[in-house]
Design a protein around this motif. Structure first.
Motif, PDB file in Angstrom:
ATOM      1  N   ARG A   1       1.334  -0.678   0.079  1.00 38.48           N
ATOM      2  CA  ARG A   1       0.228   0.410  -0.159  1.00 38.48           C
ATOM      3  C   ARG A   1       0.700   1.404  -0.216  1.00 38.48           C
ATOM      4  N   THR A   2       0.344   2.201  -0.966  1.00 42.23           N
ATOM      5  CA  THR A   2       1.159   3.443  -0.713  1.00 42.23           C
ATOM      6  C   THR A   2       0.427   4.926  -0.880  1.00 42.23           C
ATOM      7  N   ALA A   3       1.163   5.800  -0.694  1.00 43.54           N
ATOM      8  CA  ALA A   3       0.262   7.152  -1.235  1.00 43.54           C
ATOM      9  C   ALA A   3       1.045   7.730  -2.298  1.00 43.54           C
ATOM     10  N   LYS A   4       2.098   7.512  -2.739  1.00 46.68           N
ATOM     11  CA  LYS A   4       2.730   7.943  -3.259  1.00 46.68           C
ATOM     12  C   LYS A   4       3.617   6.742  -4.990  1.00 46.68           C
ATOM     13  N   LEU A   5       2.219   6.330  -5.128  1.00 50.33           N
ATOM     14  CA  LEU A   5       1.940   5.815  -6.496  1.00 50.33           C
ATOM     15  C   LEU A   5       2.784   6.258  -7.459  1.00 50.33           C
ATOM     16  N   ALA A   6       2.917   7.137  -7.787  1.00 52.03           N
ATOM     17  CA  ALA A   6       3.561   6.980  -9.342  1.00 52.03           C
ATOM     18  C   ALA A   6       5.267   7.167  -9.234  1.00 52.03           C
ATOM     19  N   GLU A   7       5.619   7.436  -7.945  1.00 51.25           N
ATOM     20  CA  GLU A   7       6.704   7.828  -7.093  1.00 51.25           C
ATOM     21  C   GLU A   7       7.195   6.157  -7.319  1.00 51.25           C
ATOM     22  N   MET A   8       6.172   5.287  -6.889  1.00 49.59           N
ATOM     23  CA  MET A   8       6.680   3.786  -6.449  1.00 49.59           C
ATOM     24  C   MET A   8       7.082   3.426  -8.393  1.00 49.59           C
ATOM     25  N   VAL A   9       6.176   3.371  -8.856  1.00 47.56           N
ATOM     26  CA  VAL A   9       6.172   2.870 -10.106  1.00 47.56           C
ATOM     27  C   VAL A   9       6.827   3.175 -11.170  1.00 47.56           C
ATOM     28  N   ARG A  10       7.941   4.851 -10.963  1.00 46.86           N
ATOM     29  CA  ARG A  10       8.810   5.298 -11.727  1.00 46.86           C
ATOM     30  C   ARG A  10      10.065   4.018 -10.451  1.00 46.86           C
ATOM     31  N   PHE A  11       9.876   4.056  -9.575  1.00 48.09           N
ATOM     32  CA  PHE A  11      11.511   3.437  -8.974  1.00 48.09           C
ATOM     33  C   PHE A  11      11.939   2.293  -9.349  1.00 48.09           C
ATOM     34  N   TYR A  12      10.245   1.645  -9.245  1.00 47.52           N
ATOM     35  CA  TYR A  12       9.991   0.102  -9.431  1.00 47.52           C
ATOM     36  C   TYR A  12      11.164  -0.054 -11.246  1.00 47.52           C
ATOM     37  N   GLU A  13      10.377   0.404 -12.050  1.00 47.82           N
ATOM     38  CA  GLU A  13      10.569   0.787 -13.543  1.00 47.82           C
ATOM     39  C   GLU A  13      11.758   1.332 -13.622  1.00 47.82           C
ATOM     40  N   ASN A  14      12.235   2.055 -13.338  1.00 46.38           N
ATOM     41  CA  ASN A  14      13.935   3.613 -13.373  1.00 46.38           C
ATOM     42  C   ASN A  14      15.030   2.618 -12.604  1.00 46.38           C
ATOM     43  N   VAL A  15      14.450   2.457 -11.441  1.00 49.39           N
ATOM     44  CA  VAL A  15      15.894   1.865 -10.452  1.00 49.39           C
ATOM     45  C   VAL A  15      15.914   0.248 -10.737  1.00 49.39           C
ATOM     46  N   LEU A  16      14.981  -0.609 -10.512  1.00 47.01           N
ATOM     47  CA  LEU A  16      14.741  -1.574 -10.610  1.00 47.01           C
ATOM     48  C   LEU A  16      14.661  -2.721 -11.861  1.00 47.01           C
ATOM     49  N   GLY A  17      14.052  -1.692 -12.997  1.00 50.45           N
ATOM     50  CA  GLY A  17      14.186  -2.429 -14.756  1.00 50.45           C
ATOM     51  C   GLY A  17      13.124  -3.292 -14.347  1.00 50.45           C
ATOM     52  N   LEU A  18      12.185  -2.808 -13.664  1.00 43.93           N
ATOM     53  CA  LEU A  18      10.897  -4.106 -13.654  1.00 43.93           C
ATOM     54  C   LEU A  18       9.877  -3.044 -14.524  1.00 43.93           C
ATOM     55  N   ARG A  19       8.801  -3.545 -15.082  1.00 38.75           N
ATOM     56  CA  ARG A  19       7.826  -2.732 -15.639  1.00 38.75           C
ATOM     57  C   ARG A  19       6.617  -2.839 -15.282  1.00 38.75           C
ATOM     58  N   SER A  20       5.430  -2.143 -14.795  1.00 39.66           N
ATOM     59  CA  SER A  20       4.377  -2.080 -14.272  1.00 39.66           C
ATOM     60  C   SER A  20       3.625  -2.858 -16.289  1.00 39.66           C
ATOM     61  N   GLY A  21       2.488  -3.911 -15.798  1.00 36.68           N
ATOM     62  CA  GLY A  21       1.541  -4.174 -16.886  1.00 36.68           C
ATOM     63  C   GLY A  21       0.231  -3.769 -16.890  1.00 36.68           C
ATOM     64  N   ALA A  22      -0.369  -5.108 -16.962  1.00 37.71           N
ATOM     65  CA  ALA A  22      -1.517  -4.860 -16.682  1.00 37.71           C
ATOM     66  C   ALA A  22      -2.434  -5.360 -15.690  1.00 37.71           C
ATOM     67  N   ARG A  23      -3.002  -4.595 -15.111  1.00 39.07           N
ATOM     68  CA  ARG A  23      -3.807  -5.067 -13.759  1.00 39.07           C
ATOM     69  C   ARG A  23      -5.175  -5.046 -14.305  1.00 39.07           C
ATOM     70  N   PRO A  24      -5.728  -6.116 -12.830  1.00 36.13           N
ATOM     71  CA  PRO A  24      -7.765  -6.149 -13.414  1.00 36.13           C
ATOM     72  C   PRO A  24      -7.945  -4.691 -12.765  1.00 36.13           C
ATOM     73  N   ASP A  25      -9.444  -4.306 -13.273  1.00 37.69           N
ATOM     74  CA  ASP A  25     -10.296  -3.085 -13.324  1.00 37.69           C
ATOM     75  C   ASP A  25     -10.871  -3.343 -11.885  1.00 37.69           C
ATOM     76  N   PHE A  26      -9.934  -3.544 -10.746  1.00 39.15           N
ATOM     77  CA  PHE A  26     -10.665  -2.918  -9.693  1.00 39.15           C
ATOM     78  C   PHE A  26     -10.939  -1.303  -9.166  1.00 39.15           C
ATOM     79  N   PRO A  27     -12.064  -1.225  -8.003  1.00 38.78           N
ATOM     80  CA  PRO A  27     -12.003  -0.266  -7.660  1.00 38.78           C
ATOM     81  C   PRO A  27     -11.493   0.616  -7.493  1.00 38.78           C
ATOM     82  N   PHE A  28     -10.092   0.226  -7.043  1.00 39.70           N
ATOM     83  CA  PHE A  28      -9.427   1.359  -6.497  1.00 39.70           C
ATOM     84  C   PHE A  28      -8.085   1.315  -7.379  1.00 39.70           C
TER      85      PHE A  28
END
Length: 128
Positions: free
Chosen positions: A12-39
Motif C-alpha cells: 500500500r502506498t500514498a506515492k503510487l506514481a513515484e513507486m511505479v517509477r522507482f520499480y521501473e527506472n531503478v530496478l528495471g521492472l515494468r508495470s503492466g496489465a492489472r484487473p479493473d479493481f475499484p481502487f
C-alpha cells in the motif's frame, strides 16, 4: 497440498506514481496489465509475472514495527544494479550471506520498504 512458490507482494502506498517509477527506472521492472479493481494501483512485472501489487491509499500507512521486514527478488547483473543505485543516489549495501553462495543488495524503495536483491556470489568476482 503442495505449495509452488510465492506469487506476489501487495504494497500500500500514498506515492503510487513515484513507486511505479522507482520499480521501473531503478530496478528495471515494468508495470503492466492489472484487473479493473475499484481502487487505484499498479502491477509490477518480472517477465510475465506480476510480482509486486501496488495499491494506492490516501495517506501514508503508519508503521512502527512492520511484521513483514522485507521482501526479496533474485537477479543477475550485480554491477549494473549497484551502478544504477549509486547514480540515483540510493543508499544501499552489498552483503554476503554466510555459508551460502548469495550476495544481497539491501535497499529501500520510495516508501522505505526494505528490499534485498539476491545475486549468486560468483558475481562478486573482481569486486573485492
Amino acid at each position: 497440498m503442495k505449495m509452488l512458490g510465492l506469487d506476489h507482494v501487495n504494497v500500500r502506498t500514498a506515492k503510487l506514481a513515484e513507486m511505479v517509477r522507482f520499480y521501473e527506472n531503478v530496478l528495471g521492472l515494468r508495470s503492466g496489465a492489472r484487473p479493473d479493481f475499484p481502487f487505484a494501483g499498479a502491477w509490477i512485472y518480472i517477465a510475465e509475472n506480476p510480482v509486486i501489487h501496488l495499491v494506492e491509499v490516501a495517506e501514508e500507512c503508519a508503521s512502527i514495527e512492520p511484521k513483514i521486514e522485507h521482501f526479496a527478488l533474485r537477479a543477475t547483473g550485480l554491477t549494473e544494479l549497484t551502478e544504477r543505485l549509486t547514480q540515483a543516489d540510493i543508499r544501499h549495501s552489498v552483503d554476503r550471506v554466510p555459508g551460502v553462495p548469495i550476495v544481497q543488495v539491501n535497499l529501500e524503495d520510495v516508501d522505505g520498504n526494505h528490499i534485498h536483491i539476491d545475486f549468486h556470489s560468483d558475481e562478486m568476482a573482481g569486486r573485492e
